[in-house]
Design an enzyme around this catalytic site. Structure first.
Site, mmCIF file in Angstrom:
data_model
loop_
_atom_site.group_PDB
_atom_site.id
_atom_site.type_symbol
_atom_site.label_atom_id
_atom_site.label_comp_id
_atom_site.label_asym_id
_atom_site.label_seq_id
_atom_site.Cartn_x
_atom_site.Cartn_y
_atom_site.Cartn_z
ATOM 1 N N LYS A 135 0.873 -1.344 0.054
ATOM 2 C CA LYS A 135 0.084 0.172 -0.200
ATOM 3 C C LYS A 135 0.924 1.074 0.097
ATOM 4 O O LYS A 135 1.398 1.650 1.147
ATOM 5 C CB LYS A 135 -0.833 0.204 1.238
ATOM 6 C CG LYS A 135 -2.299 0.786 1.015
ATOM 7 C CD LYS A 135 -2.109 1.973 0.645
ATOM 8 C CE LYS A 135 -1.911 3.270 1.653
ATOM 9 N NZ LYS A 135 -1.560 4.538 1.106
ATOM 10 N N GLU A 140 7.959 2.106 11.747
ATOM 11 C CA GLU A 140 8.969 3.063 11.411
ATOM 12 C C GLU A 140 8.570 4.346 11.538
ATOM 13 O O GLU A 140 7.635 4.995 10.611
ATOM 14 C CB GLU A 140 9.890 2.826 10.057
ATOM 15 C CG GLU A 140 10.706 1.440 10.044
ATOM 16 C CD GLU A 140 11.938 1.726 11.107
ATOM 17 O OE1 GLU A 140 12.327 2.741 11.402
ATOM 18 O OE2 GLU A 140 12.222 0.443 11.134
ATOM 19 N N CYS A 199 13.314 10.779 7.814
ATOM 20 C CA CYS A 199 13.021 10.470 9.126
ATOM 21 C C CYS A 199 14.435 10.407 9.693
ATOM 22 O O CYS A 199 14.204 10.747 11.030
ATOM 23 C CB CYS A 199 12.083 9.279 9.192
ATOM 24 S SG CYS A 199 12.794 7.592 8.267
ATOM 25 N N GLU A 226 9.048 16.801 15.296
ATOM 26 C CA GLU A 226 9.649 16.713 13.840
ATOM 27 C C GLU A 226 8.962 17.680 13.050
ATOM 28 O O GLU A 226 7.813 17.805 12.683
ATOM 29 C CB GLU A 226 9.163 15.179 13.253
ATOM 30 C CG GLU A 226 9.609 14.799 12.003
ATOM 31 C CD GLU A 226 9.237 13.352 11.751
ATOM 32 O OE1 GLU A 226 8.295 12.992 11.727
ATOM 33 O OE2 GLU A 226 10.405 12.567 11.336
HETATM 34 P P1 NDP Z 1 1.113 9.181 7.153
HETATM 35 O O1 NDP Z 1 1.475 8.502 8.361
HETATM 36 O O2 NDP Z 1 -0.431 9.546 7.138
HETATM 37 O O3 NDP Z 1 1.395 8.219 6.015
HETATM 38 C C1 NDP Z 1 2.152 7.235 5.674
HETATM 39 C C2 NDP Z 1 1.400 6.023 5.197
HETATM 40 O O4 NDP Z 1 0.464 5.584 5.852
HETATM 41 C C3 NDP Z 1 0.765 6.345 3.710
HETATM 42 O O5 NDP Z 1 0.840 5.135 2.792
HETATM 43 C C4 NDP Z 1 -0.722 6.507 4.257
HETATM 44 O O6 NDP Z 1 -1.531 6.495 3.142
HETATM 45 C C5 NDP Z 1 -0.941 5.478 5.218
HETATM 46 N N1 NDP Z 1 -1.952 5.590 6.108
HETATM 47 C C6 NDP Z 1 -2.750 6.967 6.416
HETATM 48 N N2 NDP Z 1 -3.574 6.686 7.246
HETATM 49 C C7 NDP Z 1 -3.494 5.176 7.587
HETATM 50 C C8 NDP Z 1 -4.084 4.621 8.729
HETATM 51 N N3 NDP Z 1 -5.171 4.889 9.367
HETATM 52 N N4 NDP Z 1 -3.865 3.097 8.733
HETATM 53 C C9 NDP Z 1 -2.688 2.726 8.041
HETATM 54 N N5 NDP Z 1 -2.307 3.404 6.981
HETATM 55 C C10 NDP Z 1 -2.549 4.691 6.721
HETATM 56 O O7 NDP Z 1 2.076 10.467 6.922
HETATM 57 P P2 NDP Z 1 1.730 11.487 6.121
HETATM 58 O O8 NDP Z 1 2.051 11.346 4.756
HETATM 59 O O9 NDP Z 1 0.566 12.430 6.274
HETATM 60 O O10 NDP Z 1 2.969 12.592 6.546
HETATM 61 C C11 NDP Z 1 2.671 13.439 7.983
HETATM 62 C C12 NDP Z 1 3.775 13.381 8.668
HETATM 63 O O11 NDP Z 1 4.203 11.937 8.888
HETATM 64 C C13 NDP Z 1 5.163 14.043 7.918
HETATM 65 O O12 NDP Z 1 4.985 15.437 8.116
HETATM 66 C C14 NDP Z 1 6.142 13.451 8.866
HETATM 67 O O13 NDP Z 1 6.544 14.228 9.927
HETATM 68 C C15 NDP Z 1 5.884 11.974 8.977
HETATM 69 N N6 NDP Z 1 6.475 10.953 8.186
HETATM 70 C C16 NDP Z 1 7.397 10.230 8.521
HETATM 71 C C17 NDP Z 1 7.816 9.430 7.611
HETATM 72 C C18 NDP Z 1 8.973 8.441 8.088
HETATM 73 O O14 NDP Z 1 9.731 8.107 7.217
HETATM 74 N N7 NDP Z 1 9.146 7.998 9.332
HETATM 75 C C19 NDP Z 1 7.417 9.293 6.315
HETATM 76 C C20 NDP Z 1 6.437 10.075 5.755
HETATM 77 C C21 NDP Z 1 5.802 10.954 6.937
HETATM 78 P P3 NDP Z 1 -2.106 7.844 2.366
HETATM 79 O O15 NDP Z 1 -1.371 7.606 0.873
HETATM 80 O O16 NDP Z 1 -3.480 7.765 2.201
HETATM 81 O O17 NDP Z 1 -1.302 8.967 2.811
#
Ligand code: NDP
Length: 474
Positions: A173, A248, A282, A381
């Site tokens: 996903k 992660e 991250c 962050e």
């Molecule tokens: P999210 O945590 O929302 O997204 C990460 C993944 O999870 C995407 O594929 C997302 O789908 C999916 N997702 C969203 N909601 C759910 C749910 N309820 N259950 C399971 N999976 C879900 O991150 P964002 O993209 O909103 O980013 C927001 C913040 O997160 C950033 O500003 C940053 O601080 C942090 N982040 C951290 C990362 C890391 O590497 N640790 C990577 C990205 C973000 P969808 O495609 O719909 O978004």
């Protein structure tokens, strides 16, 4: 640029077949706003189909030998290498990563990681003996791989490589913002002898598909990378069902310069690490910790380096920073910087002004200083190109300051004495520490303490996350 037809998709992949779906989502190039791709918006019904296909495929794939898994992963490496240029182009188009970063940190590293799992699959025994027991190292089952937009291919490789090496089957996903590289990855999978259903793809909304995957009774492991907020939801649901969740999450990592460090090297290297992928990393070192007596020198060097970084067209080889991934992400980063300024922080470089001539989601490489201890900009962050400089009194204070966040993902220590640096590293509550700019090691476990997550990715320890033990006494 006209978007390649290959990036205009309306299909999900279940059981080895591409199936069209009537609803799709466009993919925007964050540098230009152009539509560069399209992906199917999968549904909860698709989750059931994909998981059923993964369960069915698991019966045979789970019984393969390590050598067979290794051979299939090697084929995948070759198929990915064949489309390296397209993977790089897609990464630039959907993430906005500058070409040199897309090549090295996104695509080549992802392929290297799949290769490392081919070796691990080959070399890790599936049976071991201890006393009168035979220990069977068995695949955990179906793995849901939920990946973010910041390094779409790398994150995928870390999860899928390990899961396949362990004999698991997968449902992918990708983030809705960046699905193209995952489609291309699946094209490569279909060129290999990996059986149908071992890798399934469901692009679409996380709020729809995430809970359906996490709560599906036939999903054994959820491997998630993303925000701490969503990670908590995933962990909660997984806990309720007593299934494994590898999480992660975010970071706020410190680069600690000891008094004898070479500041001319360490400060620019810290700035570069903070700004890598426009700060959307991250494990980025987003805090520069220096002794009080060398604070002014550090601020000067950091702002000089940040000012020298080229922000611009990601297709240009001289570009250091591309745009942020989305309008929403840009607003969130600017709000964090504005908030810090309102609370008294000084902008040593960059700031929130728009960049003339750049209409995409760009933010300047920003260095903030003169910040009150404990200010949210030093603990939360931001996920954008923002570095904060902080002063410490002595080494105990440096360790306390580095640990004074809810995160613990990465970090750095710099010193003329590597052993002294190691002593400090051993006191940092974090998953990874690089001493004097040492290279990233894809065989070392990667993951976080505290709110940075649960479990580890990469190497043998990452592979173990996808295995279960059966102890047989005989
Ligand atoms: P999210 O945590 O929302 O997204 C990460 C993944 O999870 C995407 O594929 C997302 O789908 C999916 N997702 C969203 N909601 C759910 C749910 N309820 N259950 C399971 N999976 C879900 O991150 P964002 O993209 O909103 O980013 C927001 C913040 O997160 C950033 O500003 C940053 O601080 C942090 N982040 C951290 C990362 C890391 O590497 N640790 C990577 C990205 C973000 P969808 O495609 O719909 O978004």
């Amino acid at each position: 640029m006209t978007a390649p037809q290959n990036w205009m998709r309306d299909t999900v992949l279940t059981g080895g077949r591409w199936e069209p779906r009537s609803t799709t989502t466009d993919v925007e190039n964050p540098a230009t706003g152009e539509i560069v791709g399209r992906a199917a918006s999968a549904t909860v019904a698709d989750v059931n189909l994909a998981v059923a296909a993964a369960v069915a495929a698991g019966t045979d794939w789970g019984r393969t030998t390590g050598k067979q898994r290794s051979a299939a992963l090697e084929e995948l490496v070759a198929a990915l290498r064949d489309r390296r240029d397209e993977l790089v182009a897609a990464t630039i188009a959907e993430v906005g990563a500058p070409i040199t970063v897309a090549e090295e940190a996104h695509v080549d590293l992802a392929i290297e990681i799949i290769e490392s799992f081919a070796v691990i699959a080959r070399d890790t025994p599936l049976r071991e003996r201890t006393g009168n027991s035979v220990l069977l190292r068995r695949p955990a089952g179906v793995v849901a791989c939920i990946t973010p937009w910041n390094y779409p291919l790398y994150q995928l490789a870390a999860k899928v490589g390990a899961a396949l090496a362990a004999g698991c089957t997968t449902v992918l996903k990708p983030a809705e913002l960046t699905p193209i590289t995952t489609y291309l990855f699946c094209d490569a999978v279909l060129e290999t002898s990996l059986p149908a259903g071992v890798v399934n793809l469901l692009p679409g909304s996380g709020t729809v598909l995430g809970p359906a995957l996490t709560e599906h009774p036939d999903v054994a492991v959820v491997s998630f990378t993303g925000s701490t907020m969503v990670g908590r939801q995933v962990g909660r649901s997984a806990g309720e069902l007593i299934k494994r969740a590898c999480l992660e999450l975010g970071g706020k990592s410190a680069s600690v310069l000891l008094a004898d460090a070479d500041f001319e090297v360490a400060v620019p290297a810290t700035v570069d690490a903070a700004m890598l992928n426009s700060g959307q990393t991250c494990s980025a070192w987003t805090r520069l910790l220096v002794p009080q007596e060398r604070y002014d020198e550090a601020v000067t060097l950091a702002s000089k380096r940040a000012d020298a970084l080229v922000v611009g067209d990601p297709n240009d080889r001289s570009t250091d920073l591309g745009p942020l991934v989305s309008h929403k992400q840009r607003l969130s980063v600017l709000a964090a910087v504005d908030g810090a300024i309102e609370r008294g922080a000084r902008v040593a470089a960059g700031g929130t002004d728009p960049i003339p001539g750049l209409d995409g989601h760009y933010v300047r490489a920003t260095v903030l200083c003169d910040i009150k201890r404990g200010d949210p900009v030093t603990t939360e962050e931001i996920f954008g190109p923002v570095l904060v400089v902080e002063a410490y009194r002595d080494e105990d204070d440096a360790v306390a300051l580095a640990n004074a966040t809810d995160y613990g993902l990465a970090g750095a220590v710099w010193s003329a004495d590597a052993e002294a640096a190691l002593e400090i590293a051993a006191r940092l509550d974090t998953g990874q520490v690089d001493i004097n700019g040492a290279l990233f090691n894809p065989l070392a476990p990667f993951g976080g303490w505290k709110l940075s997550g649960l479990g580890r990715e990469l190497g043998v320890i990452g592979f173990e996350e996808f295995t279960e033990w059966t102890s047989v006494q005989m």
